[in-house]
Each structure stands twice: as C-alpha cells, then as structure tokens.
Design a protein around this motif. Structure first.
Motif, PDB file in Angstrom:
ATOM      1  N   VAL A  47     -14.934   6.006   1.348  1.00 46.44           N
ATOM      2  CA  VAL A  47     -13.723   5.225   1.602  1.00 46.44           C
ATOM      3  C   VAL A  47     -13.810   3.846   0.959  1.00 46.44           C
ATOM      4  CG1 VAL A  47     -14.563   4.376   3.843  1.00 46.44           C
ATOM      5  CG2 VAL A  47     -12.104   4.484   3.384  1.00 46.44           C
ATOM      6  N   ALA A  48     -15.008   3.277   0.876  1.00 45.62           N
ATOM      7  CA  ALA A  48     -15.158   1.952   0.287  1.00 45.62           C
ATOM      8  C   ALA A  48     -14.893   1.954  -1.213  1.00 45.62           C
ATOM      9  CB  ALA A  48     -16.567   1.420   0.550  1.00 45.62           C
ATOM     10  N   VAL A  49     -14.990   3.134  -1.846  1.00 41.33           N
ATOM     11  CA  VAL A  49     -14.777   3.240  -3.290  1.00 41.33           C
ATOM     12  C   VAL A  49     -13.427   3.883  -3.579  1.00 41.33           C
ATOM     13  CG1 VAL A  49     -15.658   4.181  -5.460  1.00 41.33           C
ATOM     14  CG2 VAL A  49     -17.261   3.378  -3.709  1.00 41.33           C
ATOM     15  N   ASN A  50     -13.327   5.172  -3.288  1.00 39.15           N
ATOM     16  CA  ASN A  50     -12.098   5.906  -3.609  1.00 39.15           C
ATOM     17  C   ASN A  50     -10.945   5.504  -2.700  1.00 39.15           C
ATOM     18  OD1 ASN A  50     -14.646   7.786  -3.999  1.00 39.15           O
ATOM     19  ND2 ASN A  50     -13.186   8.297  -5.626  1.00 39.15           N
ATOM     20  N   ILE A  85      -4.733   9.965 -10.298  1.00 42.10           N
ATOM     21  CA  ILE A  85      -3.458   9.600  -9.690  1.00 42.10           C
ATOM     22  C   ILE A  85      -3.041   8.221 -10.193  1.00 42.10           C
ATOM     23  CG2 ILE A  85      -2.265   9.049  -7.539  1.00 42.10           C
ATOM     24  CD1 ILE A  85      -3.924  11.148  -6.141  1.00 42.10           C
ATOM     25  N   ALA A  86      -1.863   8.155 -10.762  1.00 46.15           N
ATOM     26  CA  ALA A  86      -1.338   6.890 -11.264  1.00 46.15           C
ATOM     27  C   ALA A  86      -0.691   6.099 -10.129  1.00 46.15           C
ATOM     28  CB  ALA A  86      -0.318   7.151 -12.370  1.00 46.15           C
ATOM     29  N   TRP A 118      -9.630   7.518  -8.705  1.00 45.98           N
ATOM     30  CA  TRP A 118     -10.829   7.096  -9.409  1.00 45.98           C
ATOM     31  C   TRP A 118     -10.433   6.575 -10.773  1.00 45.98           C
ATOM     32  CZ3 TRP A 118     -11.697  12.749  -8.236  1.00 45.98           C
ATOM     33  CH2 TRP A 118     -10.995  13.580  -9.120  1.00 45.98           C
ATOM     34  N   HIS A 119     -11.422   6.049 -11.485  1.00 49.42           N
ATOM     35  CA  HIS A 119     -11.243   5.701 -12.886  1.00 49.42           C
ATOM     36  C   HIS A 119     -11.960   6.796 -13.660  1.00 49.42           C
ATOM     37  CE1 HIS A 119      -9.611   1.861 -11.670  1.00 49.42           C
ATOM     38  NE2 HIS A 119     -10.666   1.680 -10.879  1.00 49.42           N
ATOM     39  N   ALA A 120     -11.210   7.616 -14.388  1.00 50.17           N
ATOM     40  CA  ALA A 120     -11.747   8.834 -14.991  1.00 50.17           C
ATOM     41  C   ALA A 120     -13.044   8.564 -15.742  1.00 50.17           C
ATOM     42  CB  ALA A 120     -10.715   9.444 -15.929  1.00 50.17           C
ATOM     43  N   GLY A 121     -14.103   9.299 -15.357  1.00 50.45           N
ATOM     44  CA  GLY A 121     -15.400   9.162 -15.977  1.00 50.45           C
ATOM     45  C   GLY A 121     -16.183   7.950 -15.519  1.00 50.45           C
ATOM     46  N   GLY A 122     -15.582   7.125 -14.656  1.00 49.54           N
ATOM     47  CA  GLY A 122     -16.232   5.896 -14.230  1.00 49.54           C
ATOM     48  C   GLY A 122     -16.245   5.746 -12.729  1.00 49.54           C
ATOM     49  N   THR A 123     -15.830   4.582 -12.253  1.00 43.59           N
ATOM     50  CA  THR A 123     -15.892   4.260 -10.829  1.00 43.59           C
ATOM     51  C   THR A 123     -15.169   5.300  -9.977  1.00 43.59           C
ATOM     52  OG1 THR A 123     -15.886   1.906 -11.394  1.00 43.59           O
ATOM     53  CG2 THR A 123     -15.400   2.494  -9.106  1.00 43.59           C
ATOM     54  N   GLY A 124     -15.897   5.823  -8.989  1.00 41.03           N
ATOM     55  CA  GLY A 124     -15.300   6.774  -8.066  1.00 41.03           C
ATOM     56  C   GLY A 124     -15.193   8.186  -8.585  1.00 41.03           C
ATOM     57  N   ILE A 159      -9.394   2.332  -4.048  1.00 43.74           N
ATOM     58  CA  ILE A 159      -8.518   2.586  -5.196  1.00 43.74           C
ATOM     59  C   ILE A 159      -7.189   3.161  -4.726  1.00 43.74           C
ATOM     60  CG2 ILE A 159      -8.253   3.954  -7.310  1.00 43.74           C
ATOM     61  CD1 ILE A 159     -11.310   3.790  -7.636  1.00 43.74           C
ATOM     62  N   ALA A 160      -7.246   4.035  -3.728  1.00 44.11           N
ATOM     63  CA  ALA A 160      -6.019   4.632  -3.191  1.00 44.11           C
ATOM     64  C   ALA A 160      -5.098   3.562  -2.618  1.00 44.11           C
ATOM     65  CB  ALA A 160      -6.369   5.660  -2.123  1.00 44.11           C
ATOM     66  N   ARG A 161      -5.647   2.598  -1.920  1.00 43.80           N
ATOM     67  CA  ARG A 161      -4.827   1.530  -1.351  1.00 43.80           C
ATOM     68  C   ARG A 161      -4.112   0.737  -2.441  1.00 43.80           C
ATOM     69  NH1 ARG A 161      -5.625   0.029   4.022  1.00 43.80           N
ATOM     70  NH2 ARG A 161      -7.333   1.080   5.107  1.00 43.80           N
ATOM     71  N   GLN A 162      -4.767   0.568  -3.576  1.00 37.41           N
ATOM     72  CA  GLN A 162      -4.161  -0.167  -4.680  1.00 37.41           C
ATOM     73  C   GLN A 162      -3.039   0.629  -5.336  1.00 37.41           C
ATOM     74  OE1 GLN A 162      -7.457  -0.982  -7.286  1.00 37.41           O
ATOM     75  NE2 GLN A 162      -8.410  -2.444  -5.880  1.00 37.41           N
ATOM     76  N   ARG A 163      -3.250   1.931  -5.479  1.00 45.14           N
ATOM     77  CA  ARG A 163      -2.294   2.745  -6.233  1.00 45.14           C
ATOM     78  C   ARG A 163      -1.141   3.257  -5.389  1.00 45.14           C
ATOM     79  NH1 ARG A 163      -6.344   6.267 -10.145  1.00 45.14           N
ATOM     80  NH2 ARG A 163      -7.378   4.452 -11.106  1.00 45.14           N
ATOM     81  N   LEU A 164      -1.329   3.345  -4.074  1.00 43.96           N
ATOM     82  CA  LEU A 164      -0.258   3.741  -3.161  1.00 43.96           C
ATOM     83  C   LEU A 164      -0.040   2.628  -2.141  1.00 43.96           C
ATOM     84  CD1 LEU A 164      -0.880   6.608  -4.378  1.00 43.96           C
ATOM     85  CD2 LEU A 164      -0.406   7.532  -2.127  1.00 43.96           C
ATOM     86  N   PRO A 165       0.430   1.484  -2.566  1.00 47.23           N
ATOM     87  CA  PRO A 165       0.520   0.337  -1.661  1.00 47.23           C
ATOM     88  C   PRO A 165       1.493   0.539  -0.505  1.00 47.23           C
ATOM     89  CG  PRO A 165       1.673  -0.119  -3.721  1.00 47.23           C
ATOM     90  CD  PRO A 165       0.915   1.159  -3.931  1.00 47.23           C
TER      91      PRO A 165
END
Length: 263
Positions: free
Chosen positions: A208-211, A185-186, A105-111, A214-220
């Motif tokens: 899944v459409a949100v979090n 998660i970075a 997620w984006h802390a405090g924001g999306t997800g 983001i997971a797909r982007q951060r763990l490619p």
C-alpha cells in the motif's frame, strides 16, 4: 437470478472460483457472474500474444453485452480490479470496488519490477513443490506458509481449495505476458461512477505504501480504504470483511446489526 448485475473479476493466475465463499450471500441481492479470464484455467484462449490489458477488458465488455447489461457493479481483485477500472473508463460500470488493483505502477520501475519478481518467485516455488502439494497442503501450518505471499491466513483455506489455487497458478498461460506488460492505469478524473479502492494492509505483492500511493495520485476522486489484517487476496483471509466492503461500495445496506469484522 434477480437484482442488479454484479460481476466478480479475479486476479492474475487465479480463477473465478476464488470468489466462491462470497457468491451465496451476494446472489441473494444481485445477479452475479464470476467469469474466469482469458488464458487462465477454465477460461478462453488468448487470440494474441503477448496478451494486453485491453484484451481482458474487451472480454468482460463482451460478456456484459451478451447478458444485455449496459452497466454492472464491478468488483475486482488485482488484475480484476484493473479490468474494472478500465471498464469504468469505458462507461460500463455502475460502481467499482477494486481490491488491491494491479496497474498502479511505473512500467518496469517503481511498483512494477519488485511486484513482478515476487509473483514470478511464487510461480517457481509452486512448480517445484507441485508433486508434494496433495500431501503438504493437508496441514494448516504448511498452507499458511505456502500462501504467505497472497494471504495472512492461508490456513483458512481447505485442502481442496488450496490445491485448486495451485492448479490455477500453474495452468495460467498469460502470467509472463502480464508480468512483463508495459501497460498501466493512467490518471482518471473525474470519475464516471463511484469507485472504491480497498487496499490490503498486509499486501506483499502491491504494498500500500508503494502501489497504493500511486493509486491515490491517479484516482484522486476515488474512495480509498485500508483493509486490516488481510493479504493481497483478501477473500482468503476475511471473506466477511470483503463482503461488507462490496455491499457498502454498491450501496446495499448491510443487514441490521452487521459490523465489518477487523480480523
């Protein structure tokens, strides 16, 4: 116990007992541990407040050291999935199988904000209805309604297991710490071991459409799967599907003729 070590890590405000339906089958292949996390019912007390994700990662790393395991197969749901990913970052994982992991997620924001609010509402509902739980949780339809935030088929829980989940939820002392955390998660690439991210198709807490996106982007480099017909805690809805996913992730060949169920 014999076989390679495997550690099962539960989600926020739950306990190691959530893995009970899978432990007999997994114990036939692995040395299995299902600890209860810091600040949760049956777990150790936290040493600082607010608790941080590093505290939960440190605790599991210490558990690995106590058992003489430099690495282990790590399986986690929600908070447990996040913990498993961070342990992989430290080089302590042979494989990771993360079911709808928190932290994407984006802390405090999306997800993050919507998910935290959903969990907070669930805690409030459980607290208000706690006096009636021993009676209402006897009815399958009411169990399904009561657990709709985390499962598609809460009626598949027995009354005792359902009451245990409510007790775990209300006894957790670190829920607010984790809901308000600024941790996340970075980006993580390349991966030090195989990581499978298995997202529940009907996840109402971390959609899944949100979090998942983001997971797909951060763990490619991770393997991504969508688990059909299950909610945020898929062990409730379909333990056989969860078991099959774990065995595939860890490289254990499924039994001859075994097919992953779809519902």
């Amino acid at each position: 116990m014999s076989g390679e070590p495997l550690v099962l890590l539960h989600g926020v405000a739950m306990s190691g007992r959530v893995w009970d339906p899978l432990i007999p089958a997994l114990s036939a292949r692995y040395r299995v541990l299902a600890p209860t996390a810091l600040g949760h019912r049956g777990g150790a007390s936290v040493s600082r407040r607010p608790a941080r994700i590093a505290d939960f990662v440190d605790e599991v790393e210490q558990l690995l050291d106590e058992h003489g395991w430099s690495t282990a197969h790590l399986v986690g749901n929600s908070l447990g999935g996040w913990t498993a990913v961070e342990l992989a970052r430290r080089g302590r994982a042979r494989t990771v199988c993360a079911f709808s992991p928190a932290g994407f997620w984006h802390a405090g924001g999306t997800g993050h904000a919507d998910s935290s609010a959903e969990i907070a509402r669930n805690v409030t509902f459980a607290r208000l209805t706690r006096p009636l739980a021993p009676l209402t949780l006897r009815a399958p339809l009411l169990r399904r309604m009561a657990f709709r935030v985390i499962a598609e088929h809460g009626d598949r829980l027995g009354p005792a297991a359902a009451e245990g989940i409510v007790a775990d939820l209300l006894a957790c002392t670190v829920t607010d710490d984790l809901l308000g955390t600024g941790d996340q998660i970075a980006d993580f690439a390349p991966l030090p071991c195989p990581i499978t991210v298995a997202w529940s198709q009907a996840d109402r807490i971390f959609p899944v459409a949100v979090n998942g996106a983001i997971a797909r982007q951060r763990l490619p480099d991770a393997t991504f799967e969508i688990l059909p017909g299950v909610g945020h805690v898929p062990m409730i809805d379909n333990p056989d599907l969860v078991l099959h996913t774990i065995l595939t992730c860890t490289g254990a060949a499924p039994e001859p003729g075994h097919q992953a169920p779809t519902s």
